[in-house]
Structure formats: C-alpha cells, structure tokens
Design a protein around this motif. Structure first.
Motif, short mmCIF file in Angstrom:
data_model
loop_
_atom_site.label_atom_id
_atom_site.label_comp_id
_atom_site.label_asym_id
_atom_site.label_seq_id
_atom_site.Cartn_x
_atom_site.Cartn_y
_atom_site.Cartn_z
N GLU A 26 -0.04 4.16 -10.29
CA GLU A 26 -1.02 3.29 -10.94
C GLU A 26 -0.54 1.84 -10.95
O GLU A 26 -1.36 0.92 -10.91
N THR A 27 0.76 1.66 -11.03
CA THR A 27 1.34 0.32 -11.16
C THR A 27 2.60 0.24 -10.30
O THR A 27 3.13 1.26 -9.83
N ASP A 61 0.83 -1.21 0.00
CA ASP A 61 0.00 0.00 0.00
C ASP A 61 0.87 1.25 0.00
O ASP A 61 0.58 2.22 -0.73
N GLY A 62 1.92 1.24 0.80
CA GLY A 62 2.82 2.40 0.83
C GLY A 62 3.50 2.63 -0.50
O GLY A 62 3.64 3.78 -0.95
N LEU A 104 5.70 -0.71 -11.12
CA LEU A 104 6.77 0.00 -11.84
C LEU A 104 6.14 1.18 -12.57
O LEU A 104 5.05 1.61 -12.23
N SER A 105 6.81 1.67 -13.59
CA SER A 105 6.27 2.82 -14.32
C SER A 105 5.14 2.43 -15.27
O SER A 105 4.47 3.29 -15.84
N GLY A 106 4.95 1.14 -15.47
CA GLY A 106 3.87 0.63 -16.29
C GLY A 106 3.55 -0.79 -15.88
O GLY A 106 4.24 -1.39 -15.04
N LEU A 107 2.50 -1.35 -16.45
CA LEU A 107 2.11 -2.73 -16.14
C LEU A 107 3.29 -3.66 -16.40
O LEU A 107 3.97 -3.57 -17.41
N SER A 108 3.52 -4.59 -15.44
CA SER A 108 4.69 -5.46 -15.55
C SER A 108 4.39 -6.83 -14.97
O SER A 108 3.32 -7.07 -14.40
N ILE A 109 5.37 -7.71 -15.09
CA ILE A 109 5.23 -9.03 -14.50
C ILE A 109 5.10 -8.96 -12.98
O ILE A 109 4.65 -9.92 -12.36
N ASP A 153 -7.50 0.04 -4.82
CA ASP A 153 -7.75 0.68 -6.11
C ASP A 153 -6.94 0.01 -7.21
O ASP A 153 -7.45 -0.19 -8.33
N TRP A 154 -5.71 -0.34 -6.92
CA TRP A 154 -4.84 -1.06 -7.88
C TRP A 154 -5.46 -2.41 -8.23
O TRP A 154 -5.55 -2.79 -9.40
#
Length: 208
Positions: A146-147, A139-140, A149-154, A181-182
């Motif tokens: 949003e993700t 949570d922290g 890392l900087s984008g959707l990842s494994i 929310d994630w």
C-alpha cells in the motif's frame, strides 16, 4: 510559526503536503519562479542556491526538499522510522532515490518533452526512456504494498508530487498499475489535496 517559501512545483508540493499531513500550522510566501522571485535579495539571503522550497521555523532555515522533510519528521516524530528501526535506512534509500534520481531525471523529461519538444530528439528519447525505467522501479517495489514503507511516510511526500506530473513525462500510468493505484489512493487524501493547492489553486490533482 513556520513559514514556507514555495511555488506550485513538485518540489514545493512535497513540503506543503507534509505540513498538511503533519497538522502543523504554517504561513506561505509565494515565490513566483516564472517572475524570477527566486533571485531577489531577500530570497537569496535564505537560499543562495535560489531554489524553492525554503522552510523557516523560528531561527532555523532549511532548504533542499529532502532536508526539509527530514527536519519536519524529526520535529514532529511523524512519518519516519526512528534511527534504531530497521526501516530507517529503507526510508533513506527511497528518499535519496527520489532526490538523486526520480526528481532530477523527471525534471529533465519535463524540460525536453513538455516545454521544448522537437528541439533535441536525442534528449527527448533519453529522458523518456529514463522516466519509464524509474516508474518501473517504483512499480516493482509497490507490488503487493500500500505504501513505500510499512506505512505512510515522507517517502510518499517526496515521490508522489513528481508522479502527479505523469502527463508532462508522457507516462501512461496504466502501464504501471501498482504506481497508478498508489498514486490514486494518495490523491484522495484531503491533506494531499490541500497541499497540492499551495501556494495557489491551479486546478484539481490530475487523474487518469
């Protein structure tokens, strides 16, 4: 053709979600761990540790879910930073956090809180507290993000399936709003929904 040996567990769903997001064609062999399919000679020939998932890609056999995710990311060039990207080790940090901490500890929470309540009060309390601690870490990290890392990842493919069993862990996701929310954003993705239903549709993704 890739073949995935799997069952409807968080570790199995890591890989089916990844395959769906990556758009890779694959076949599925259901390994019913409740019926001890994981101990058959044919399956033990693929993984002597008798655990799902196992991925077979031609002559390549990969077990351990983290290793499979890394294999698929390298194969497709998707959902993982390259070795020279500063985020590469951030990815590895969260993947290893999942493999060494979140997965095993939440698995113990399932064992004591969901499937064997009342048998070991000390263990129930220990893993209830540890589950909340792990959710707090995630949570922290997700605050303002949003993700992972900087984008959707494994990392999402690895961590999300264990969060999808928050009820087993006696976790109220409203106590961890960034994780909540994630989790809900990812639950709305069609590929996550398809992957969640492999190897069998056991009902919709749990919502609040």
């Amino acid at each position: 053709m890739i073949t995935l040996y799997t069952w409807s567990t968080p570790n199995g769903r890591k890989i089916s979600i990844a395959l769906e997001e990556m758009g890779l064609p694959y076949g599925v062999k259901a390994i019913d761990i409740g019926a001890d399919d994981q101990f058959t000679p044919d399956f033990l020939a693929l993984n002597p540790n008798h655990k799902i998932p196992v991925l077979v890609d031609g002559d390549t056999v990969v077990n351990e879910s983290g290793a499979i995710l890394l294999y698929l990311a390298e194969k497709t060039g998707q959902f993982a930073p390259k070795r020279d990207d500063p985020e590469y080790w951030e990815m590895m940090r969260w993947l290893m956090w999942q493999m060494g901490g979140q997965g095993p500890m939440l698995g113990q929470a399932h064992h004591f809180l969901k499937f064997n309540p009342g048998k070991a009060p000390y263990a129930e309390e220990r893993f209830r507290v540890e589950a909340k601690r792990l959710y707090g870490i995630l949570d922290g990290h997700l605050k303002g993000r949003e993700t992972i890392l900087s984008g959707l990842s494994i990392c999402e493919f690895a961590i999300w399936p264990w969060v999808s069993r928050f009820e087993f862990q006696q976790i109220d996701l409203d106590d961890f709003p960034n994780v909540r929310d994630w989790y809900l954003r990812l639950a709305d993705r069609p590929a996550f929904q398809r992957g969640y239903s492999v190897p069998a549709d056991v009902g919709p993704i749990p919502k609040l």
